[in-house]
Design a protein around this motif. Sequence first.
Motif, PDB file in Angstrom:
ATOM      1  N   SER A  16       0.994  -7.171  -4.299  1.00 38.49           N
ATOM      2  CA  SER A  16       0.388  -6.557  -3.102  1.00 38.49           C
ATOM      3  C   SER A  16       1.355  -5.622  -2.388  1.00 38.49           C
ATOM      4  O   SER A  16       1.566  -5.699  -1.172  1.00 38.49           O
ATOM      5  N   ASN A  17       1.987  -4.774  -3.172  1.00 35.48           N
ATOM      6  CA  ASN A  17       2.893  -3.746  -2.650  1.00 35.48           C
ATOM      7  C   ASN A  17       4.129  -4.329  -1.957  1.00 35.48           C
ATOM      8  O   ASN A  17       4.711  -3.712  -1.060  1.00 35.48           O
ATOM      9  N   GLN A  18       4.535  -5.508  -2.385  1.00 35.38           N
ATOM     10  CA  GLN A  18       5.720  -6.141  -1.822  1.00 35.38           C
ATOM     11  C   GLN A  18       6.500  -6.852  -2.926  1.00 35.38           C
ATOM     12  O   GLN A  18       5.931  -7.553  -3.759  1.00 35.38           O
ATOM     13  N   ASP A  28       9.407  -4.641   1.182  1.00 35.36           N
ATOM     14  CA  ASP A  28       8.185  -3.839   1.081  1.00 35.36           C
ATOM     15  C   ASP A  28       8.388  -2.600   0.224  1.00 35.36           C
ATOM     16  O   ASP A  28       9.444  -1.959   0.281  1.00 35.36           O
ATOM     17  N   ASN A  29       7.364  -2.290  -0.546  1.00 35.74           N
ATOM     18  CA  ASN A  29       7.346  -1.029  -1.283  1.00 35.74           C
ATOM     19  C   ASN A  29       6.818   0.030  -0.314  1.00 35.74           C
ATOM     20  O   ASN A  29       5.692  -0.064   0.178  1.00 35.74           O
ATOM     21  N   ALA A  30       7.626   1.036  -0.009  1.00 35.39           N
ATOM     22  CA  ALA A  30       7.258   2.056   0.973  1.00 35.39           C
ATOM     23  C   ALA A  30       6.076   2.883   0.487  1.00 35.39           C
ATOM     24  O   ALA A  30       5.825   2.977  -0.723  1.00 35.39           O
ATOM     25  N   LYS A  31       5.375   3.494   1.417  1.00 35.41           N
ATOM     26  CA  LYS A  31       4.206   4.301   1.054  1.00 35.41           C
ATOM     27  C   LYS A  31       4.572   5.468   0.141  1.00 35.41           C
ATOM     28  O   LYS A  31       3.760   5.949  -0.632  1.00 35.41           O
ATOM     29  N   GLU A  32       5.843   5.910   0.211  1.00 37.75           N
ATOM     30  CA  GLU A  32       6.296   6.998  -0.661  1.00 37.75           C
ATOM     31  C   GLU A  32       6.557   6.521  -2.084  1.00 37.75           C
ATOM     32  O   GLU A  32       6.757   7.335  -2.986  1.00 37.75           O
ATOM     33  N   GLY A  33       6.609   5.186  -2.288  1.00 38.71           N
ATOM     34  CA  GLY A  33       6.757   4.667  -3.641  1.00 38.71           C
ATOM     35  C   GLY A  33       8.141   4.177  -4.003  1.00 38.71           C
ATOM     36  O   GLY A  33       8.470   4.041  -5.177  1.00 38.71           O
ATOM     37  N   LYS A 125      13.750   8.718  -0.272  1.00 43.21           N
ATOM     38  CA  LYS A 125      12.402   9.039   0.221  1.00 43.21           C
ATOM     39  C   LYS A 125      11.947  10.395  -0.317  1.00 43.21           C
ATOM     40  O   LYS A 125      10.814  10.552  -0.769  1.00 43.21           O
ATOM     41  N   LYS A 129       8.775  10.727  -3.213  1.00 45.10           N
ATOM     42  CA  LYS A 129       7.581  11.509  -2.871  1.00 45.10           C
ATOM     43  C   LYS A 129       7.309  12.595  -3.903  1.00 45.10           C
ATOM     44  O   LYS A 129       6.165  12.946  -4.170  1.00 45.10           O
TER      45      LYS A 129
END
Length: 269
Positions: A16-18, A28-33, A125, A129
């Motif tokens: 779940s993205n973590q 946490d896996n950042a929204k940028e990946g 970051k 991206k």
Amino acid sequence: MSYQCPLCQSELHLTSNQYRCENNHQFDNAKEGYVNLMPAHHKRSKNPGDNKEMMQARRAFLEAGHYQPMQQQVADLCQHYVTDSSANLLDIGCGEGYYTSKIAEQLSGEGATVFGLDISKVAVKYAAKRYLNCQFSVASSHRLPFSDESLDGIVRIYAPCKAEELHRTIKECGYLFTVTPASHHLYELREGVYGDVRLHDETAEELTGFKLIEEKKLTYDMHLNGQEALHLLDMTPFAWKATAEFKTELKNKASFNCKADFMIRVYKK
């Protein structure tokens, strides 16, 4: 292959993205990946590594293609030596991902996974991206977030790293690819900053547990305009020593010729 927890060295699993380990340490896996595996108490400063201005200067300079010959040679060597269809390769000090993405592009046909690691959050970051063919993390090169003998190869372009960590994480018969400045690297730029220039030592680094199996010297002249020369200065450590007058003079030049001079080496464990 997954990352290793920087707190307890257990394997991390992505859910779940973590990323989470058996001891319930969570990242946490950042929204940028990318994932930040740099615990706050491991940092020596609030924002270690290159800042945004340095990163933007590096990206602008690299995108102009002035280091492309070196980028290509490193990628070619990785492709030549790392041939396992399920290989895992790490680029230490990956910055904004210029070299990492090229290596991944050339290894993609073999199905390899290429990781990029840097202590600078802003750099990672930027990288994550833009380059979707790699896996990026914020972490220290002095304690790599990978398990023992889990990597088929490591790329180290200028980046500092403990020799013990290289030996710990690279598989038996795996490879280390290094790039260091050769004698006249950026001679003209350094002359402008320091006046008296000391040539770089070209002696190969001796690494316990590794054998030097290939060595290349790559030398060519770069023809830069003033803005490109200033970008080059701003992405180097000696930018801090340059006077405001020299920076202004450099930026206003119509042209500036500067030598690129690299030692490229391959070591085998």
